[in-house]
Design a protein around this motif. Structure first.
Motif, PDB file in Angstrom:
ATOM      1  N   GLY A   8       0.829  -1.200   0.000  1.00 42.46           N
ATOM      2  CA  GLY A   8       0.000   0.000   0.000  1.00 42.46           C
ATOM      3  C   GLY A   8       0.860   1.245   0.000  1.00 42.46           C
ATOM      4  N   THR A   9       0.188   2.390  -0.125  1.00 41.18           N
ATOM      5  CA  THR A   9       0.906   3.669  -0.103  1.00 41.18           C
ATOM      6  C   THR A   9       1.040   4.173   1.336  1.00 41.18           C
ATOM      7  N   TYR A  10      -0.007   3.977   2.104  1.00 43.93           N
ATOM      8  CA  TYR A  10      -0.052   4.385   3.522  1.00 43.93           C
ATOM      9  C   TYR A  10       0.272   5.862   3.720  1.00 43.93           C
ATOM     10  N   TYR A  15      -6.939   4.942  10.470  1.00 46.49           N
ATOM     11  CA  TYR A  15      -7.558   3.808  11.134  1.00 46.49           C
ATOM     12  C   TYR A  15      -7.787   2.629  10.174  1.00 46.49           C
ATOM     13  N   GLY A  16      -8.195   2.914   8.931  1.00 44.73           N
ATOM     14  CA  GLY A  16      -8.438   1.864   7.930  1.00 44.73           C
ATOM     15  C   GLY A  16      -7.161   1.069   7.652  1.00 44.73           C
ATOM     16  N   HIS A  17      -6.033   1.789   7.561  1.00 49.47           N
ATOM     17  CA  HIS A  17      -4.747   1.121   7.334  1.00 49.47           C
ATOM     18  C   HIS A  17      -4.400   0.214   8.511  1.00 49.47           C
ATOM     19  N   ILE A  18      -4.546   0.764   9.718  1.00 50.96           N
ATOM     20  CA  ILE A  18      -4.149  -0.005  10.913  1.00 50.96           C
ATOM     21  C   ILE A  18      -4.983  -1.274  11.033  1.00 50.96           C
ATOM     22  N   ARG A  19      -6.294  -1.142  10.790  1.00 49.82           N
ATOM     23  CA  ARG A  19      -7.171  -2.325  10.855  1.00 49.82           C
ATOM     24  C   ARG A  19      -6.734  -3.365   9.834  1.00 49.82           C
ATOM     25  N   LEU A  20      -6.357  -2.892   8.652  1.00 53.19           N
ATOM     26  CA  LEU A  20      -5.927  -3.837   7.617  1.00 53.19           C
ATOM     27  C   LEU A  20      -4.639  -4.547   8.038  1.00 53.19           C
ATOM     28  N   LEU A  21      -3.695  -3.769   8.574  1.00 56.12           N
ATOM     29  CA  LEU A  21      -2.414  -4.362   8.972  1.00 56.12           C
ATOM     30  C   LEU A  21      -2.611  -5.395  10.090  1.00 56.12           C
ATOM     31  N   GLU A  22      -3.490  -5.062  11.031  1.00 52.21           N
ATOM     32  CA  GLU A  22      -3.746  -5.996  12.143  1.00 52.21           C
ATOM     33  C   GLU A  22      -4.323  -7.315  11.637  1.00 52.21           C
ATOM     34  N   ARG A  23      -5.287  -7.193  10.725  1.00 49.16           N
ATOM     35  CA  ARG A  23      -5.924  -8.420  10.211  1.00 49.16           C
ATOM     36  C   ARG A  23      -4.968  -9.202   9.315  1.00 49.16           C
ATOM     37  N   ALA A  24      -4.121  -8.453   8.584  1.00 48.47           N
ATOM     38  CA  ALA A  24      -3.132  -9.135   7.729  1.00 48.47           C
ATOM     39  C   ALA A  24      -2.177  -9.935   8.615  1.00 48.47           C
ATOM     40  N   ASP A  95     -11.073  -3.339  -1.886  1.00 47.55           N
ATOM     41  CA  ASP A  95     -11.183  -2.422  -3.032  1.00 47.55           C
ATOM     42  C   ASP A  95     -10.400  -2.970  -4.236  1.00 47.55           C
ATOM     43  N   TRP A  96      -9.526  -3.939  -3.991  1.00 47.85           N
ATOM     44  CA  TRP A  96      -8.715  -4.540  -5.063  1.00 47.85           C
ATOM     45  C   TRP A  96      -9.244  -5.910  -5.484  1.00 47.85           C
ATOM     46  N   LYS A  97     -10.447  -6.243  -5.006  1.00 48.02           N
ATOM     47  CA  LYS A  97     -10.989  -7.593  -5.224  1.00 48.02           C
ATOM     48  C   LYS A  97     -10.863  -8.041  -6.691  1.00 48.02           C
ATOM     49  N   LEU A 112      -9.242  -8.619   2.200  1.00 44.61           N
ATOM     50  CA  LEU A 112      -9.855  -8.289   3.492  1.00 44.61           C
ATOM     51  C   LEU A 112     -10.828  -7.128   3.309  1.00 44.61           C
ATOM     52  N   ASP A 113     -11.941  -7.144   4.044  1.00 51.92           N
ATOM     53  CA  ASP A 113     -12.928  -6.070   3.874  1.00 51.92           C
ATOM     54  C   ASP A 113     -12.295  -4.716   4.160  1.00 51.92           C
ATOM     55  N   ARG A 114     -12.562  -3.773   3.272  1.00 50.87           N
ATOM     56  CA  ARG A 114     -12.041  -2.427   3.460  1.00 50.87           C
ATOM     57  C   ARG A 114     -12.855  -1.738   4.545  1.00 50.87           C
ATOM     58  N   THR A 115     -12.202  -0.939   5.378  1.00 57.15           N
ATOM     59  CA  THR A 115     -12.925  -0.200   6.415  1.00 57.15           C
ATOM     60  C   THR A 115     -13.684   0.956   5.767  1.00 57.15           C
ATOM     61  N   GLU A 116     -14.950   1.036   6.060  1.00 61.00           N
ATOM     62  CA  GLU A 116     -15.781   2.078   5.442  1.00 61.00           C
ATOM     63  C   GLU A 116     -15.464   3.460   6.021  1.00 61.00           C
ATOM     64  N   GLY A 117     -15.642   4.466   5.220  1.00 58.95           N
ATOM     65  CA  GLY A 117     -15.664   5.847   5.720  1.00 58.95           C
ATOM     66  C   GLY A 117     -14.340   6.532   5.960  1.00 58.95           C
ATOM     67  N   VAL A 118     -13.224   5.930   5.547  1.00 58.93           N
ATOM     68  CA  VAL A 118     -11.959   6.628   5.728  1.00 58.93           C
ATOM     69  C   VAL A 118     -11.013   6.271   4.574  1.00 58.93           C
ATOM     70  N   SER A 119     -10.306   7.271   4.074  1.00 54.97           N
ATOM     71  CA  SER A 119      -9.291   7.014   3.034  1.00 54.97           C
ATOM     72  C   SER A 119      -8.290   8.157   3.015  1.00 54.97           C
ATOM     73  N   SER A 120      -7.111   7.870   2.478  1.00 53.96           N
ATOM     74  CA  SER A 120      -6.078   8.913   2.377  1.00 53.96           C
ATOM     75  C   SER A 120      -6.581  10.050   1.499  1.00 53.96           C
ATOM     76  N   THR A 121      -7.294   9.694   0.436  1.00 54.82           N
ATOM     77  CA  THR A 121      -7.803  10.722  -0.484  1.00 54.82           C
ATOM     78  C   THR A 121      -8.659  11.735   0.273  1.00 54.82           C
ATOM     79  N   GLU A 122      -9.579  11.219   1.101  1.00 54.47           N
ATOM     80  CA  GLU A 122     -10.459  12.134   1.864  1.00 54.47           C
ATOM     81  C   GLU A 122      -9.656  12.989   2.840  1.00 54.47           C
TER      82      GLU A 122
HETATM   83  N1  CTP Z   1      -7.480   0.107   3.244  1.00 57.13           N
HETATM   84  C1  CTP Z   1      -8.528  -0.374   3.999  1.00 57.13           C
HETATM   85  N2  CTP Z   1      -9.507   0.472   4.421  1.00 57.13           N
HETATM   86  C2  CTP Z   1      -9.480   1.790   4.113  1.00 57.13           C
HETATM   87  C3  CTP Z   1      -8.414   2.315   3.353  1.00 57.13           C
HETATM   88  C4  CTP Z   1      -7.427   1.424   2.937  1.00 57.13           C
HETATM   89  O1  CTP Z   1      -8.593  -1.574   4.286  1.00 57.13           O
HETATM   90  N3  CTP Z   1     -10.464   2.583   4.512  1.00 57.13           N
HETATM   91  C5  CTP Z   1      -6.435  -0.796   2.772  1.00 57.13           C
HETATM   92  C6  CTP Z   1      -6.321  -0.875   1.250  1.00 57.13           C
HETATM   93  O2  CTP Z   1      -7.259  -1.775   0.717  1.00 57.13           O
HETATM   94  C7  CTP Z   1      -4.896  -1.372   1.088  1.00 57.13           C
HETATM   95  C8  CTP Z   1      -4.164  -0.728   2.277  1.00 57.13           C
HETATM   96  O3  CTP Z   1      -5.181  -0.324   3.211  1.00 57.13           O
HETATM   97  O4  CTP Z   1      -4.851  -2.759   1.233  1.00 57.13           O
HETATM   98  C9  CTP Z   1      -3.341   0.453   1.856  1.00 57.13           C
HETATM   99  O5  CTP Z   1      -4.200   1.320   1.118  1.00 57.13           O
HETATM  100  P1  CTP Z   1      -3.845   2.728   0.506  1.00 57.13           P
HETATM  101  O6  CTP Z   1      -4.142   2.714  -0.930  1.00 57.13           O
HETATM  102  O7  CTP Z   1      -2.498   3.142   0.955  1.00 57.13           O
HETATM  103  O8  CTP Z   1      -4.937   3.652   1.283  1.00 57.13           O
HETATM  104  P2  CTP Z   1      -6.183   4.492   0.807  1.00 57.13           P
HETATM  105  O9  CTP Z   1      -6.736   5.194   1.996  1.00 57.13           O
HETATM  106  O10 CTP Z   1      -7.129   3.622   0.035  1.00 57.13           O
HETATM  107  O11 CTP Z   1      -5.479   5.534  -0.165  1.00 57.13           O
HETATM  108  P3  CTP Z   1      -6.042   6.413  -1.377  1.00 57.13           P
HETATM  109  O12 CTP Z   1      -7.266   7.123  -0.861  1.00 57.13           O
HETATM  110  O13 CTP Z   1      -4.922   7.339  -1.737  1.00 57.13           O
HETATM  111  O14 CTP Z   1      -6.368   5.446  -2.480  1.00 57.13           O
END
Ligand code: CTP
Length: 449
Positions: A8-10, A15-24, A95-97, A112-122
C-alpha cells in the motif's frame, strides 16, 4: 511459519490502514509490508501523496505491526517478492478484489474487507480544500488545459475565471460558472491565483494578489524587468505567501533526471547547451495590433532558457539577442535567438511562434552529450550518447499532463507546508526577467528581410 505480505501507499496513516495491517498480521506469523516508492506511485497516477516515502515508512513502522518493511518500486515486483521472501499469503483490501487473482499461481490470495468511511484521499482533501481563481485572456486553450489538470489534484476547487479583456468565455462555461467583472472579486473568493494573462499585466495582477494575502502561481515570465520581479518576491516573503513561476517542463520527471545525470558528470564538463522551442499558431490580432499577443520570447523564452540557467547557472558574461519582428512597435518577435557566453561554456536558445525548427535539446559535454528529441519540453524520454555507441543509454519516464499536474501539486504543497517547493529558484526567475528586460529595452540585434 506462515509468511504474509501486503502492499500500500499508507499516506497519512489512518484507522483503515491499521485495521488492515492488524488483520493481515493475524492471517499468519510474520508480516511483510510493501510500501510504494514515490516514483512508482507517480507511474500509477498517484501524484497527490502528502508524505514522502520515508515519512510513510516511519508511520507504518511506528504501528509496530509489521515484522519487515520493504519498498515497492516497479510493476510486477509482487511476484518477485513472493518468491524471494517465500511468502504464503498475499493480502490487500477488498477495493482490489479480483485484481490480484493472478498471484494465486504463487501463493494464497486473501481480500480483506475495506474499512468504510476513511481514506487517504479524503484526508488529503480535508487538509487542503484550497480555492483557486484563474486569470487569463488570450491563452484560453491553455487555461482550459489547466482546468482539467486542476481536477487531477486532490482538494482543489476552482472559484472562477477573471479576464480583463472579457475574453470569450464560451469554451470555459461548461466547466466554470463564476466569471466576475472585477479582479478584486475573484481575489476575495480565492486562497490562491493562477495567472496566464499577458505578461504586460503580470506585475499589477501579481502585486494586487500578494497584497491581498493570496498565493500566486504565474505563467512565466513573472515580470518583464528584473526590478519588478525582485520586488514581487520580496513582497511575497513579507506577506508570507507563495509566489511561484509556472514552467511545466521543470516538473517533468525525464527533464529532472536529465539534470541529475548532467550534474553527476556523466557527460563530463558541459561546454554547450542548445535548446529550441517553436510553434506556429494562428493568433487573434485585434485593433491594438500584436500588443496583447504572447510574443515568441515570452511564450517560449523561459522554457528554452530554463536548462541553460539550471545547468550553467545565471552568471553569464554576455547574452546576445537577435530577433525577427512582425510588429516592431509592439515588440512582437516571430523568431528570437539568444546566445549566451559563460567563462567556460556557451549556450543558445531559439524560440519562435512564426518560424518552425526542430524542437530539441542538446547538452554537449567533454565525454558525451544528452539528446532530447522534439518536443523536448514535454518529453518522457532522452538519451546519453557517447563516442562509442555501445555506451549509449536511453531513459524513459512517464509524463502525465505534460508536467502541469506535478507543478500544481508542488504549488499546493508549498502553500500547505509554508515552504517553497519550486523546481525553479528565485535567482533563475529574476534572471529570466533580466532577459525579458533586455529584449523590451531594445537591446536586440534585428534580423530584417
Ligand atoms: N485500506 C482499507 N480500508 C481503508 C483504506 C485502505 O482496508 N479505509 C487498505 C487498502 O485496501 C490497502 C491498504 O489499506 O490494502 C493500503 O491502502 P492505501 O491505498 O495506501 O490507502 P487508501 O486510503 O485507500 O489511499 P487512497 O485514498 O490514496 O487510495
Amino acid at each position: 511459519m506462515i509468511k504474509v505480505i501486503t502492499y500500500g501507499t499508507y499516506d497519512l496513516l489512518h484507522y483503515g490502514h491499521i485495521r488492515l495491517l492488524e488483520r493481515a498480521k493475524a492471517l499468519g506469523d510474520y508480516l511483510i509490508v510493501g510500501i510504494t516508492s514515490d516514483d512508482y506511485d507517480k507511474t500509477r497516477g498517484k501524484i497527490n501523496n502528502q508524505q514522502s516515502l520515508i515519512e510513510r515508512i516511519a508511520a507504518v513502522k511506528a504501528t509496530g505491526i509489521a515484522d519487515e518493511i520493504i519498498v515497492e518500486e516497479y510493476e510486477g515486483q509482487k511476484i518477485d517478492d513472493i518468491k524471494k521472501y517465500d511468502v504464503d499469503i498475499f493480502t490487500v483490501g477488498s477495493d482490489w478484489k479480483g485484481y490480484f487473482d493472478y498471484l494465486n499461481e504463487y501463493c494464497k490470495v486473501v481480500y480483506l474487507d475495506r474499512t468504510e468511511g476513511v481514506s487517504s484521499t479524503e484526508l488529503r482533501a480535508k487538509a487542503r480544500e484550497l480555492c483557486i481563481g484563474l486569470v487569463g485572456d488570450e491563452e484560453i486553450r491553455i487555461l482550459n488545459k489547466y482546468i482539467d489538470e486542476f481536477a487531477c489534484v486532490n482538494g482543489v476547487k476552482i472559484t472562477g475565471v477573471f479576464s480583463e479583456g472579457g475574453m470569450a468565455d464560451d469554451c470555459l462555461k461548461e466547466k466554470i460558472s463564476y466569471f466576475p467583472e472585477k479582479y478584486e472579486e475573484l481575489l476575495e473568493k480565492s486562497d490562491a491565483i493562477y495567472i496566464i494573462s499577458h505578461p504586460q499585466k503580470h506585475y499589477v495582477q501579481i502585486k494586487a494578489a500578494l497584497l491581498a494575502g493570496k498565493h500566486v502561481l504565474v505563467e512565466s515570465p513573472i515580470a518583464l524587468n528584473k526590478a519588478e520581479c525582485k520586488e514581487l518576491f520580496e513582497l511575497a516573503e513579507k506577506e508570507h505567501v507563495v509566489l511561484m513561476e509556472a514552467i511545466k517542463t521543470a516538473y517533468s520527471t525525464a527533464y529532472n533526471r536529465l539534470l541529475l545525470i548532467v550534474k553527476s558528470g556523466k557527460i563530463g564538463k558541459v561546454v554547450s547547451v542548445d535548446a529550441t522551442c517553436t510553434s506556429i499558431r494562428d493568433v487573434n490580432v485585434d485593433a491594438a495590433g500584436y500588443r496583447n499577443v504572447w510574443n515568441s520570447i515570452c511564450a517560449w523564452g523561459p522554457t528554452a532558457i530554463l536548462p541553460v540557467f539550471q545547468i550553467l547557472g545565471c552568471n553569464y558574461k554576455k547574452a546576445d539577442i537577435s530577433s525577427l519582428f512582425l510588429d516592431r512597435e509592439n515588440r512582437y518577435d516571430s523568431f528570437t535567438k539568444v546566445d549566451f557566453l559563460y567563462d567556460n561554456a556557451v549556450a543558445s536558445v531559439k524560440v519562435a511562434r512564426g518560424v518552425k525548427s526542430e524542437g530539441e535539446l542538446i547538452v554537449s559535454g567533454t565525454k558525451g552529450y544528452i539528446y532530447v528529441p522534439a518536443p523536448w519540453w514535454k518529453t518522457d524520454y532522452f538519451e546519453a550518447r557517447y563516442e562509442n555507441p555501445s555506451d549509449n543509454r536511453r531513459f524513459f519516464y512517464q509524463l502525465d499532463g505534460e508536467g502541469i499536474r506535478y507543478m500544481l501539486v508542488s504549488f499546493i504543497k508549498s502553500i500547505q507546508n509554508k515552504k517553497i517547493n519550486s523546481e525553479i529558484s528565485k535567482e533563475i526567475s529574476v534572471s529570466i526577467s533580466q532577459i525579458m528586460q533586455d529584449f523590451y529595452n531594445n537591446k536586440t540585434n534585428e534580423i530584417r528581410w
